[in-house]
Design a protein around this motif. Structure first.
Motif, PDB file in Angstrom:
ATOM      1  N   LEU A  49       7.846  -6.061  13.117  1.00 42.35           N
ATOM      2  CA  LEU A  49       8.015  -4.791  13.312  1.00 42.35           C
ATOM      3  C   LEU A  49       8.400  -4.191  11.681  1.00 42.35           C
ATOM      4  O   LEU A  49       8.156  -2.944  11.556  1.00 42.35           O
ATOM      5  N   LYS A  50       9.414  -4.991  11.049  1.00 45.75           N
ATOM      6  CA  LYS A  50       9.976  -4.521  10.005  1.00 45.75           C
ATOM      7  C   LYS A  50       8.749  -4.321   8.764  1.00 45.75           C
ATOM      8  O   LYS A  50       8.854  -3.654   7.886  1.00 45.75           O
ATOM      9  N   GLY A  51       7.736  -5.318   9.064  1.00 52.72           N
ATOM     10  CA  GLY A  51       6.469  -5.199   7.995  1.00 52.72           C
ATOM     11  C   GLY A  51       5.665  -3.693   8.145  1.00 52.72           C
ATOM     12  O   GLY A  51       5.581  -3.215   7.105  1.00 52.72           O
ATOM     13  N   TRP A  52       5.752  -3.528   9.321  1.00 54.05           N
ATOM     14  CA  TRP A  52       4.981  -1.976   9.620  1.00 54.05           C
ATOM     15  C   TRP A  52       6.013  -0.944   9.252  1.00 54.05           C
ATOM     16  O   TRP A  52       5.267  -0.083   8.403  1.00 54.05           O
ATOM     17  N   PHE A  53       7.268  -1.002   9.405  1.00 51.22           N
ATOM     18  CA  PHE A  53       8.012   0.134   8.760  1.00 51.22           C
ATOM     19  C   PHE A  53       8.149  -0.007   7.525  1.00 51.22           C
ATOM     20  O   PHE A  53       8.305   1.091   6.559  1.00 51.22           O
ATOM     21  N   THR A  54       8.159  -1.210   6.764  1.00 53.88           N
ATOM     22  CA  THR A  54       8.262  -1.306   5.215  1.00 53.88           C
ATOM     23  C   THR A  54       6.776  -0.779   4.503  1.00 53.88           C
ATOM     24  O   THR A  54       6.919   0.153   3.685  1.00 53.88           O
ATOM     25  N   SER A  55       5.727  -0.844   5.435  1.00 48.48           N
ATOM     26  CA  SER A  55       4.432  -0.104   4.881  1.00 48.48           C
ATOM     27  C   SER A  55       4.421   1.274   5.058  1.00 48.48           C
ATOM     28  O   SER A  55       4.035   1.887   4.144  1.00 48.48           O
ATOM     29  N   PHE A  56       5.284   1.525   6.266  1.00 48.23           N
ATOM     30  CA  PHE A  56       5.146   3.232   6.591  1.00 48.23           C
ATOM     31  C   PHE A  56       6.150   3.728   5.659  1.00 48.23           C
ATOM     32  O   PHE A  56       5.897   4.963   4.739  1.00 48.23           O
ATOM     33  N   LEU A  57       7.375   2.960   5.059  1.00 46.56           N
ATOM     34  CA  LEU A  57       8.178   3.664   4.015  1.00 46.56           C
ATOM     35  C   LEU A  57       7.432   3.812   2.775  1.00 46.56           C
ATOM     36  O   LEU A  57       7.616   4.640   1.747  1.00 46.56           O
ATOM     37  N   SER A  58       6.666   2.896   2.377  1.00 45.67           N
ATOM     38  CA  SER A  58       5.840   2.685   1.165  1.00 45.67           C
ATOM     39  C   SER A  58       5.094   3.997   1.240  1.00 45.67           C
ATOM     40  O   SER A  58       4.638   4.819   0.042  1.00 45.67           O
ATOM     41  N   LYS A  59       4.251   4.487   2.187  1.00 50.88           N
ATOM     42  CA  LYS A  59       3.468   5.717   2.427  1.00 50.88           C
ATOM     43  C   LYS A  59       4.130   6.697   2.234  1.00 50.88           C
ATOM     44  O   LYS A  59       3.881   7.831   1.590  1.00 50.88           O
ATOM     45  N   VAL A  60       5.312   6.817   2.953  1.00 54.70           N
ATOM     46  CA  VAL A  60       6.189   7.966   2.689  1.00 54.70           C
ATOM     47  C   VAL A  60       6.595   8.281   1.467  1.00 54.70           C
ATOM     48  O   VAL A  60       6.484   9.434   0.627  1.00 54.70           O
ATOM     49  N   ASP A  61       7.027   7.161   0.584  1.00 55.21           N
ATOM     50  CA  ASP A  61       7.351   7.282  -0.893  1.00 55.21           C
ATOM     51  C   ASP A  61       6.046   7.578  -1.578  1.00 55.21           C
ATOM     52  O   ASP A  61       6.277   8.456  -2.822  1.00 55.21           O
ATOM     53  N   GLU A  62       5.044   7.549  -1.177  1.00 53.91           N
ATOM     54  CA  GLU A  62       3.548   7.946  -2.094  1.00 53.91           C
ATOM     55  C   GLU A  62       3.543   9.542  -1.904  1.00 53.91           C
ATOM     56  O   GLU A  62       3.234  10.195  -2.769  1.00 53.91           O
ATOM     57  N   ILE A  63       4.194  10.113  -0.921  1.00 52.51           N
ATOM     58  CA  ILE A  63       4.091  11.502  -0.658  1.00 52.51           C
ATOM     59  C   ILE A  63       5.380  12.176  -1.284  1.00 52.51           C
ATOM     60  O   ILE A  63       5.566  13.413  -1.323  1.00 52.51           O
ATOM     61  N   MET A  77      15.622   8.281   4.673  1.00 57.22           N
ATOM     62  CA  MET A  77      16.838   7.768   4.814  1.00 57.22           C
ATOM     63  C   MET A  77      16.955   6.778   6.123  1.00 57.22           C
ATOM     64  O   MET A  77      17.302   5.903   6.081  1.00 57.22           O
ATOM     65  N   SER A  78      16.356   7.476   7.170  1.00 57.89           N
ATOM     66  CA  SER A  78      16.136   6.619   8.564  1.00 57.89           C
ATOM     67  C   SER A  78      15.200   5.522   8.612  1.00 57.89           C
ATOM     68  O   SER A  78      15.996   4.428   8.849  1.00 57.89           O
ATOM     69  N   LEU A  79      14.072   5.563   7.738  1.00 52.61           N
ATOM     70  CA  LEU A  79      13.484   4.210   7.629  1.00 52.61           C
ATOM     71  C   LEU A  79      14.237   3.100   6.822  1.00 52.61           C
ATOM     72  O   LEU A  79      14.307   2.149   6.917  1.00 52.61           O
ATOM     73  N   ALA A  80      14.829   3.690   5.560  1.00 53.17           N
ATOM     74  CA  ALA A  80      15.685   2.831   4.787  1.00 53.17           C
ATOM     75  C   ALA A  80      16.769   2.130   5.289  1.00 53.17           C
ATOM     76  O   ALA A  80      17.101   1.048   5.064  1.00 53.17           O
ATOM     77  N   THR A  81      17.357   2.897   6.415  1.00 54.79           N
ATOM     78  CA  THR A  81      18.643   2.458   6.967  1.00 54.79           C
ATOM     79  C   THR A  81      18.194   1.482   7.901  1.00 54.79           C
ATOM     80  O   THR A  81      18.797   0.353   7.903  1.00 54.79           O
ATOM     81  N   PHE A  82      17.060   1.729   8.562  1.00 56.31           N
ATOM     82  CA  PHE A  82      16.718   0.640   9.452  1.00 56.31           C
ATOM     83  C   PHE A  82      16.104  -0.835   8.672  1.00 56.31           C
ATOM     84  O   PHE A  82      16.550  -1.915   9.228  1.00 56.31           O
TER      85      PHE A  82
END
Length: 140
Positions: free
Chosen positions: A1-15, A36-41
């Protein structure tokens, strides 16, 4: 699960370039909360701190010394309140952060409630914002 959220945060950083800290609109505030929510998690406090600095810039542009704000209050104040709550988890006080004009987010929430009461509007439309502000006030 953390892997998916890490990938999602990476996509968020791209935008990220689309949501500059100087933007005071809802899109910038929603981006702050999302990142901030993703990073906190994920336990990435450095990202929360970095985003909190962007929120400080937003506060500088938005809150006057008397707590009045030019923001579209309902959702915008909520995004600032949630950002302040997330920042507090890494030791950053956005509620009490004093802008150059002397305004603070906690004062803006108080002004919001006072204004709603004066206009005969139910301040409960700002329930989460008010509850987060009360939690901050109880700590200080």
């Amino acid at each position: 699960l953390k892997g998916w959220f890490t990938s999602f945060l990476s996509k968020v950083d791209e935008i990220k370039s689309h949501y500059h800290p100087e933007l005071t609109g809802l899109a910038g505030g929603a981006y702050d909360v999302l990142r901030m929510s993703l990073a906190t998690f994920l336990g990435k406090s450095d990202i929360v701190r970095e985003q909190a600095a962007g929120v400080q810039l937003r506060l500088e542009q938005s809150i006057k010394a008397d707590g009045q704000t030019q923001l579209p209050v309902t959702l915008q104040m909520d995004t600032l309140a949630v950002s302040a709550e997330l920042a507090s988890r890494v030791g950053i006080d956005l509620w009490g952060y004093k802008t150059q004009s002397g305004g603070r987010l906690i004062d803006a929430v108080q002004a919001l409630v006072t204004d709603a009461n004066n206009k005969g509007q139910a301040p409960n439309v700002f329930d989460r914002t008010i509850k987060l502000a009360q939690r901050y006030a109880a700590k200080t």
